[in-house]
Design a protein around this motif. Structure first.
Motif, PDB file in Angstrom:
ATOM      1  N   ASP A 363      13.647   4.546  -2.424  1.00 43.85           N
ATOM      2  CA  ASP A 363      12.401   4.352  -1.674  1.00 43.85           C
ATOM      3  C   ASP A 363      12.469   3.052  -0.878  1.00 43.85           C
ATOM      4  OD1 ASP A 363       9.310   4.131  -1.283  1.00 43.85           O
ATOM      5  OD2 ASP A 363       9.551   6.067  -2.276  1.00 43.85           O
ATOM      6  N   ASP A 364      11.336   2.509  -0.512  1.00 47.97           N
ATOM      7  CA  ASP A 364      11.233   1.304   0.317  1.00 47.97           C
ATOM      8  C   ASP A 364      12.064   0.144  -0.274  1.00 47.97           C
ATOM      9  OD1 ASP A 364      10.352  -0.544   2.123  1.00 47.97           O
ATOM     10  OD2 ASP A 364       8.231  -0.205   1.768  1.00 47.97           O
ATOM     11  N   TRP A 408      14.223   6.727   1.907  1.00 47.53           N
ATOM     12  CA  TRP A 408      12.867   6.517   2.430  1.00 47.53           C
ATOM     13  C   TRP A 408      12.919   5.904   3.830  1.00 47.53           C
ATOM     14  CZ3 TRP A 408      10.215   2.205   4.170  1.00 47.53           C
ATOM     15  CH2 TRP A 408       8.805   2.247   4.160  1.00 47.53           C
ATOM     16  N   ARG A 440      -1.084  -3.058   6.676  1.00 44.86           N
ATOM     17  CA  ARG A 440       0.045  -3.256   5.750  1.00 44.86           C
ATOM     18  C   ARG A 440       1.110  -4.148   6.410  1.00 44.86           C
ATOM     19  NH1 ARG A 440       4.727   0.101   3.053  1.00 44.86           N
ATOM     20  NH2 ARG A 440       4.236  -0.241   0.886  1.00 44.86           N
ATOM     21  N   LYS A 473      12.270  10.825   2.660  1.00 44.43           N
ATOM     22  CA  LYS A 473      10.832  10.659   2.448  1.00 44.43           C
ATOM     23  C   LYS A 473      10.305  10.010   3.726  1.00 44.43           C
ATOM     24  CE  LYS A 473       7.499   8.534  -0.717  1.00 44.43           C
ATOM     25  NZ  LYS A 473       7.372   7.754  -1.954  1.00 44.43           N
ATOM     26  N   ASP A 475       7.479   8.401   5.469  1.00 47.91           N
ATOM     27  CA  ASP A 475       6.215   7.746   5.120  1.00 47.91           C
ATOM     28  C   ASP A 475       5.501   7.266   6.383  1.00 47.91           C
ATOM     29  OD1 ASP A 475       4.277   6.669   3.491  1.00 47.91           O
ATOM     30  OD2 ASP A 475       5.634   5.385   2.336  1.00 47.91           O
ATOM     31  N   CYS A 523       4.747  11.899   3.636  1.00 47.71           N
ATOM     32  CA  CYS A 523       3.978  10.962   2.830  1.00 47.71           C
ATOM     33  C   CYS A 523       3.230  10.079   3.805  1.00 47.71           C
ATOM     34  CB  CYS A 523       4.944  10.134   1.978  1.00 47.71           C
ATOM     35  SG  CYS A 523       4.141   8.808   1.058  1.00 47.71           S
ATOM     36  N   ASP A 545      -0.613   8.199  -3.855  1.00 45.36           N
ATOM     37  CA  ASP A 545       0.059   7.050  -4.475  1.00 45.36           C
ATOM     38  C   ASP A 545      -0.410   6.866  -5.910  1.00 45.36           C
ATOM     39  OD1 ASP A 545       1.649   6.397  -2.435  1.00 45.36           O
ATOM     40  OD2 ASP A 545       0.574   4.604  -1.806  1.00 45.36           O
TER      41      ASP A 545
HETATM   42  C1  DGJ Z   1       3.596   4.422   0.251  1.00 43.37           C
HETATM   43  C2  DGJ Z   1       4.084   5.629  -0.490  1.00 43.37           C
HETATM   44  O1  DGJ Z   1       3.051   6.507  -0.740  1.00 43.37           O
HETATM   45  C3  DGJ Z   1       4.778   5.168  -1.769  1.00 43.37           C
HETATM   46  O2  DGJ Z   1       5.173   6.266  -2.526  1.00 43.37           O
HETATM   47  C4  DGJ Z   1       5.950   4.322  -1.384  1.00 43.37           C
HETATM   48  O3  DGJ Z   1       6.889   5.081  -0.722  1.00 43.37           O
HETATM   49  C5  DGJ Z   1       5.490   3.149  -0.551  1.00 43.37           C
HETATM   50  N1  DGJ Z   1       4.714   3.584   0.572  1.00 43.37           N
HETATM   51  C6  DGJ Z   1       6.661   2.354  -0.075  1.00 43.37           C
HETATM   52  O4  DGJ Z   1       6.321   1.368   0.793  1.00 43.37           O
END
Ligand code: DGJ
Length: 724
Positions: A363-364, A408, A440, A473, A475, A523, A545
């Protein structure tokens, strides 16, 4: 399924529904009926018109007709209909007025696809489409209305194409995807509202006189309101009663509104949000609205959901994934957040493999300068201090363990502290002279620009071209602000929000066509852009989340009104939960996630041996179940009270089913509670595989099953039955 014309009446029907329109005086297109299938329509149920004071008069063969009470199929304002219009057009002289007249209709034997927009497709079903043309000659405007009907199901899809055939420039100020007239009756309105980490709450209230509206002006479909509503009789339950569902295949600003007029008749619409929209249509140009789904069920909300689930799994999501079980994944977010390292990845993925996990998702954090969200967005270059050897090395590490690798991205975002921003400050959405608004800690790229779209396609392509990435993913973590493009001239400023979404769709379309095997999970801080538009490109979405099992029950329950389980990702995370601090058992967390695309999002190195072996068992069980779950139908069972959420999955041939019961609190008062199953075969006998008790399908659906008494709060458990 048929579309027939007879005496100025067109009847679109299949075994489930009829949709009837009439052309009055060869001019006015009106709606006569939408609901359960009828054999033939012979003008029953037409209202009485009589002379009233304070009214308008019309050139119409129906005596005393009031256009303010005429069921116009695609209404405009200006000549006596004062209710919400479906179309508003400003002519070059500045006057907002058009008066379209019916011209012709014809049948198309296919399901049209929409230019640059996602839409449902016929797949292996039969679809017929009615195309209606209305015209305002003086304005130089043609309106094509489309109605597609699928064999058997209570679904009609709708969209419009507006064409400028004149010499003047027109401004589209409001163009709805559907407008539907319903007879004067009492209706409840139901929608899904929410916020970040608490999406898809059910909102149901009686419709009152006047306008009721939900919308998004946030640039994405949003967690505040799903682009959906349903109208239903106040008596409608999960399994009984009439429901009309409306859903928009679109990922940006929308509005959905219902007006109950002076006589109690209803006009319901869904489409682009007119407040954030103005489209210039020069001569010869056309504009296509997003597609709206009309869904009719006479079998309550479950009937509506079954229609949506079928449509979205087989006629909307990428066909390759419709019948494909999804890999069980481990996601790094809640175990590492931004602080990712090769060592952590190696240790966690080694255990993951041993437990049976098939996909590791990084992920991130992998490209960030630091361990926070302040920088680097847009510079999609791996931070090799964290991950020596880069993504290639991580991917190889994971692949060598026999697992798939996922990565991600948040492609639409750009940090102020990034090389991309330093090089291309003009690429962000911005209003010249004003300070940009962060969300953010980041800005948003101006996806309406072709150079930005090209950059995103090339960036993603550079990661995908070597086949190292099996899953993405995708986002998107903030709403749109400063909605202005430096590239779009002043006249077209009202087009930016919609052009942003068209740009997004173009990027997704290019990438998914080039890499059809890559699984993409949508996402947007969870479910902020979980909508049918995204589902056309990405076959599954992260719903929230919030990974707390207790809250997830409500969130998944809400989304199950619309989406099949295969469209949703659900993870087992650590306890106490990171978002709510609540503690639930590992089994409960699994039960809540297991009907969906199962994943884990916790630090496996911190799990005890007992927990690891429980997870291994869950995974083994899920690998057996997921094949039949793929084709099973999900039902929400009417719960005896607020203490329970109960859903069941019934195999397509009805030979087996499972029930998941979620109990909020143990309460001896509820010891007599029972619930009725649905979707079973009345003639089958079913055996509970654990205690071997046997019940008839009719018995379970009519008499019901007593809710087992479990002395535990926040507890979910499942019962499995097979046909004997
Ligand atoms: C928001 C996503 O919904 C989380 O699952 C995760 O990927 C974060 N962003 C990462 O910054």
């Amino acid at each position: 399924m048929s579309i027939t014309f007879h005496n100025n009446i067109v009847h679109i029907k299949n075994s489930a529904i009829s949709y009837v329109m009439e052309v009055v005086d060869r001019k006015y297109l009106v709606n006569r009926y939408f609901g359960k299938s009828i054999r033939k329509y012979r003008l029953s149920g037409i209202p009485h018109y009589f002379k009233r004071g304070y009214n308008t008069e019309h050139d119409c063969s129906i005596e005393n007709v009031s256009f303010d009470d005429f069921p116009f199929e695609y209404p405009v304002r200006g000549f006596g209909d004062y209710r919400i219009p479906a179309l508003t057009v400003k002519q070059e002289n500045g006057i907002e007025f058009i008066r379209p007249i019916f011209k012709s209709w014809k049948i198309l034997s296919e399901k049209p696809q929409l230019d640059g927009l996602p839409s449902t497709f016929a797949g292996n079903s039969k679809v017929e489409t009615l195309e209606i043309l209305c015209e305002d000659k003086q304005a130089g405007l043609q309106i094509f209305l489309y109605y597609s009907i699928f064999d058997e199901k209570g679904i009609i899809t709708r969209h419009q194409k507006i064409v400028n055939i004149g010499t003047q420039t027109l401004k589209l100020q409001n163009v709805q995807s559907v407008s539907l007239e319903l007879p004067a009756q009492d209706y409840d309105f139901l929608s899904l509202f929410g916020t970040h980490a608490k999406e898809a709450n059910i909102n149901r209230f009686p419709i009152h006189h006047g306008i009721q509206k939900i919308e998004s002006v946030r640039g994405s479909s949003s967690p505040q309101h799903q682009p959906f509503f349903a109208l239903m009789s106040p008596q409608t339950t999960e399994n009984n009663g009439e429901v009309y569902g409306f859903h928009l295949v679109y990922s940006g600003n929308f509005m959905a509104q219902v007006e109950k007029d002076q006589f109690g008749s209803i006009r319901a619409q869904i489409g682009l949000n007119k407040d954030e929209f103005c489209w210039t249509l020069s001569d010869g140009q056309s504009f296509t609205t997003p597609e709206a789904i009309l869904n009719y069920s006479c079998n309550g909300l479950n009937g509506m959901s079954q229609n949506f689930h079928w449509l979205y799994q087989h006629h909307l999501m990428p066909e390759k994934f419709a019948n494909k079980t999804r890999p069980i994944l481990l996601n790094s977010w809640e175990s590492m957040y931004y602080d990712v390292s090769l060592e952590k990845i190696d240790k966690q993925s080694t255990i993951a493999k041993q437990l049976g996990i098939e996909l590791f998702v990084l992920d991130d954090g992998w490209f960030r300068k630091g361990n926070d969200s302040y920088s680097s967005m847009g510079d999609w270059i791996c931070n090799e201090n964290k991950l020596p050897g880069g993504i290639e090395n991580v991917a190889k590490l994971i692949h060598n363990k026999g697992m798939q690798f996922g990565l991600w991205f948040e492609p639409e975002a750009i940090s102020e502290d990034s090389n991309l921003y330093r090089t291309h400050p003009e690429w962000t959405l911005q209003v010249p002279g004003y300070e940009l608004t962060k969300g953010r800690h980041e800005y948003l790229l101006d996806l309406s620009r072709e150079d930005v779209q090209k950059f995103l396609i090339e960036t993603l392509d550079s990661y995908l071209k070597d086949g190292l990435i099996d899953y993405i993913k995708w986002d998107m973590n903030r709403p749109l602000t400063d909605v202005n493009s430096l590239e779009i001239d002043c006249v077209r400023k009202g087009e930016v929000s919609h052009r942003y979404i068209l740009g997004l769709y173009n990027v997704l379309d290019t990438i998914t066509k080039k890499y059809p095997k890559v699984l993409i999970e949508g996402c947007s801080s969870g479910g902020a852009r979980f909508d049918p538009g995204m589902l056309y490109y990405v076959p599954q979405n992260w719903t929230s989340d919030n990974t707390d099992a207790f809250d997830r029950v409500q969130i998944q329950f809400g989304y199950s009104l619309l989406y099949p389980p295969i469209a949703m990702g659900a993870h087992v995370s650590i306890t106490p939960n990171h978002q709510t601090g609540r503690t639930t058992s590992l089994n409960t967390r699994y039960q809540v996630a297991r009907l969906f695309n199962l994943g884990y999002e916790l630090d496996l190195t911190k799990c005890t041996e007992k927990e690891q072996s429980e997870i291994a068992q869950q995974i083994a069980q899920h690998k057996i179940a997921r094949d039949w779950l793929l084709t099973a139908n999900l039902y929400r069972n009417q719960s005896p009270n607020e203490n329970y959420a109960i859903w069941s999955v019934v195999s397509d041939d009805k030979s087996q089913f499972e029930v998941i019961i979620f109990q909020k609190f143990h309460n001896p008062l509820f010891s007599h509670d029972k619930f009725k199953l649905c979707g079973l075969n009345s003639d089958f006998d079913y055996m509970n595989v654990d205690d071997k008790s046997v019940f008839g399908g009719d018995e379970l659906m009519q008499v019901g099953l007593t809710v087992p008494l479990i002395r535990e709060d926040f507890h979910a458990f499942s019962l499995k039955f097979v046909k004997i």
